[in-house]
Scaffold this motif. Structure first.
Motif, PDB file in Angstrom:
ATOM      1  N   GLN A  81       0.958  -1.145  -0.074  1.00  0.00           N
ATOM      2  CA  GLN A  81       0.021   0.024  -0.148  1.00  0.00           C
ATOM      3  C   GLN A  81       0.815   1.180   0.094  1.00  0.00           C
ATOM      4  O   GLN A  81       1.625   1.371   0.687  1.00  0.00           O
ATOM      5  CB  GLN A  81      -0.881  -0.176   1.331  1.00  0.00           C
ATOM      6  CG  GLN A  81      -1.843   1.217   1.297  1.00  0.00           C
ATOM      7  CD  GLN A  81      -2.998   1.068   2.211  1.00  0.00           C
ATOM      8  OE1 GLN A  81      -2.974   0.079   3.028  1.00  0.00           O
ATOM      9  NE2 GLN A  81      -4.067   1.553   2.080  1.00  0.00           N
ATOM     10  N   VAL A  82       0.635   2.235  -0.888  1.00  0.00           N
ATOM     11  CA  VAL A  82       1.499   3.417  -1.044  1.00  0.00           C
ATOM     12  C   VAL A  82       1.133   4.135   0.160  1.00  0.00           C
ATOM     13  O   VAL A  82       0.034   4.637   0.326  1.00  0.00           O
ATOM     14  CB  VAL A  82       1.176   4.178  -2.374  1.00  0.00           C
ATOM     15  CG1 VAL A  82       1.830   5.294  -2.411  1.00  0.00           C
ATOM     16  CG2 VAL A  82       1.404   3.333  -3.644  1.00  0.00           C
ATOM     17  N   LEU A  83       2.075   4.488   1.007  1.00  0.00           N
ATOM     18  CA  LEU A  83       1.971   5.396   2.025  1.00  0.00           C
ATOM     19  C   LEU A  83       2.093   6.813   1.631  1.00  0.00           C
ATOM     20  O   LEU A  83       1.394   7.842   2.377  1.00  0.00           O
ATOM     21  CB  LEU A  83       3.055   5.007   3.084  1.00  0.00           C
ATOM     22  CG  LEU A  83       2.884   3.803   3.760  1.00  0.00           C
ATOM     23  CD1 LEU A  83       4.211   3.295   4.659  1.00  0.00           C
ATOM     24  CD2 LEU A  83       1.562   3.397   4.510  1.00  0.00           C
ATOM     25  N   ARG A  88      -3.444   3.616  -2.495  1.00  0.00           N
ATOM     26  CA  ARG A  88      -3.635   2.518  -3.347  1.00  0.00           C
ATOM     27  C   ARG A  88      -2.655   1.404  -3.093  1.00  0.00           C
ATOM     28  O   ARG A  88      -1.686   1.439  -2.738  1.00  0.00           O
ATOM     29  CB  ARG A  88      -3.300   3.264  -4.647  1.00  0.00           C
ATOM     30  CG  ARG A  88      -3.543   2.373  -5.931  1.00  0.00           C
ATOM     31  CD  ARG A  88      -3.223   3.052  -7.292  1.00  0.00           C
ATOM     32  NE  ARG A  88      -3.253   2.207  -7.987  1.00  0.00           N
ATOM     33  CZ  ARG A  88      -4.069   1.970  -9.138  1.00  0.00           C
ATOM     34  NH1 ARG A  88      -5.042   3.128  -8.986  1.00  0.00           N
ATOM     35  NH2 ARG A  88      -4.235   1.105 -10.035  1.00  0.00           N
ATOM     36  N   LYS A  89      -3.227   0.192  -3.439  1.00  0.00           N
ATOM     37  CA  LYS A  89      -2.335  -0.762  -3.566  1.00  0.00           C
ATOM     38  C   LYS A  89      -1.766  -1.232  -4.905  1.00  0.00           C
ATOM     39  O   LYS A  89      -2.346  -0.889  -5.983  1.00  0.00           O
ATOM     40  CB  LYS A  89      -3.477  -2.376  -3.064  1.00  0.00           C
ATOM     41  CG  LYS A  89      -4.095  -2.147  -1.919  1.00  0.00           C
ATOM     42  CD  LYS A  89      -3.490  -2.990  -0.819  1.00  0.00           C
ATOM     43  CE  LYS A  89      -4.189  -2.879   0.540  1.00  0.00           C
ATOM     44  NZ  LYS A  89      -5.226  -3.734   0.690  1.00  0.00           N
ATOM     45  N   VAL A  90      -0.591  -1.540  -4.715  1.00  0.00           N
ATOM     46  CA  VAL A  90       0.303  -1.902  -5.824  1.00  0.00           C
ATOM     47  C   VAL A  90       1.060  -3.103  -5.814  1.00  0.00           C
ATOM     48  O   VAL A  90       1.002  -3.752  -4.766  1.00  0.00           O
ATOM     49  CB  VAL A  90       1.405  -0.500  -6.027  1.00  0.00           C
ATOM     50  CG1 VAL A  90       0.472   0.612  -6.307  1.00  0.00           C
ATOM     51  CG2 VAL A  90       2.162  -0.644  -5.031  1.00  0.00           C
ATOM     52  N   ALA A  91       1.236  -3.656  -7.023  1.00  0.00           N
ATOM     53  CA  ALA A  91       2.222  -4.860  -7.135  1.00  0.00           C
ATOM     54  C   ALA A  91       3.623  -4.340  -7.182  1.00  0.00           C
ATOM     55  O   ALA A  91       3.749  -3.475  -8.139  1.00  0.00           O
ATOM     56  CB  ALA A  91       1.614  -5.863  -8.032  1.00  0.00           C
ATOM     57  N   ASP A 140      -9.944  -6.162  -1.804  1.00  0.00           N
ATOM     58  CA  ASP A 140      -9.151  -5.968  -0.901  1.00  0.00           C
ATOM     59  C   ASP A 140      -8.523  -6.939  -0.355  1.00  0.00           C
ATOM     60  O   ASP A 140      -8.865  -7.973  -0.101  1.00  0.00           O
ATOM     61  CB  ASP A 140      -9.725  -5.069   0.528  1.00  0.00           C
ATOM     62  CG  ASP A 140      -9.041  -4.383   1.341  1.00  0.00           C
ATOM     63  OD1 ASP A 140      -7.822  -4.112   1.165  1.00  0.00           O
ATOM     64  OD2 ASP A 140      -9.388  -4.534   2.586  1.00  0.00           O
ATOM     65  N   VAL A 141      -6.946  -6.809  -0.380  1.00  0.00           N
ATOM     66  CA  VAL A 141      -6.158  -7.818   0.169  1.00  0.00           C
ATOM     67  C   VAL A 141      -5.389  -7.168   1.129  1.00  0.00           C
ATOM     68  O   VAL A 141      -4.821  -6.227   1.019  1.00  0.00           O
ATOM     69  CB  VAL A 141      -5.611  -8.505  -1.121  1.00  0.00           C
ATOM     70  CG1 VAL A 141      -6.358  -9.366  -2.057  1.00  0.00           C
ATOM     71  CG2 VAL A 141      -4.583  -7.663  -1.854  1.00  0.00           C
ATOM     72  N   PRO A 142      -4.556  -8.263   1.862  1.00  0.00           N
ATOM     73  CA  PRO A 142      -3.777  -7.617   2.860  1.00  0.00           C
ATOM     74  C   PRO A 142      -2.368  -7.238   2.305  1.00  0.00           C
ATOM     75  O   PRO A 142      -2.047  -7.988   1.482  1.00  0.00           O
ATOM     76  CB  PRO A 142      -3.708  -8.805   3.956  1.00  0.00           C
ATOM     77  CG  PRO A 142      -4.346  -9.779   3.588  1.00  0.00           C
ATOM     78  CD  PRO A 142      -5.166  -9.632   2.346  1.00  0.00           C
ATOM     79  N   VAL A 143      -1.869  -6.362   2.661  1.00  0.00           N
ATOM     80  CA  VAL A 143      -0.638  -6.130   2.144  1.00  0.00           C
ATOM     81  C   VAL A 143       0.527  -7.146   2.738  1.00  0.00           C
ATOM     82  O   VAL A 143       0.341  -8.073   3.510  1.00  0.00           O
ATOM     83  CB  VAL A 143       0.073  -4.892   3.001  1.00  0.00           C
ATOM     84  CG1 VAL A 143      -0.860  -3.444   2.284  1.00  0.00           C
ATOM     85  CG2 VAL A 143       0.389  -4.819   4.246  1.00  0.00           C
TER      86      VAL A 143
END
Length: 122
Positions: free
Chosen positions: A28-30, A74-77, A114-117
């Motif tokens: 997750q982008v902080l 945002r979640k990123v790979a 939604d998935v856990p980091v």
């Protein structure tokens, strides 16, 4: 770049074990901030991958489709097991992943739930 520049032949076939050596995780982008020292327009991302990986930094050429406000949260790979890369004054520790659009600009890989980091791609 046009659509023809985006297309490329498939890479050589590899064994599944080879794929598993590339550690791709969701984070997750902080924080996302401008990177004016970069040769090509980019952002400096601070990404949380949870334990045991922790918080890592990435330089990403994604300024065409995203703003820092759109990126934060945002979640990123990202590939988390490449050697860090010095990009000007910034040490990029992970490779944030995306696909090229028709103009060759990066569109981030995302998840549709939604998935856990820290989750690993398989």
């Amino acid at each position: 770049m046009g659509a023809a520049a985006v297309a490329s032949p498939a890479a050589d076939r590899i064994a599944f074990e080879d794929f598993m050596t590339v550690d791709i995780r969701v984070g997750q982008v902080l924080r996302a901030e401008a990177f004016p020292e970069a040769r090509k327009p980019a952002f400096k991302l601070t990404i949380d991958f949870g334990e045991p990986i922790g918080v890592k930094r990435s330089s990403a050429q994604i300024t065409r489709h995203y703003t820092p406000d759109q990126l934060e949260g945002r979640k990123v790979a990202a590939v988390v097991n490449f050697a860090p890369r010095q990009i000007g004054p910034f040490l990029s520790e992970v490779l944030t992943l995306g696909f090229p659009d028709a103009d060759g600009e990066v569109v981030l890989v995302g998840v549709d739930r939604d998935v856990p980091v820290g989750g690993r791609l398989f």
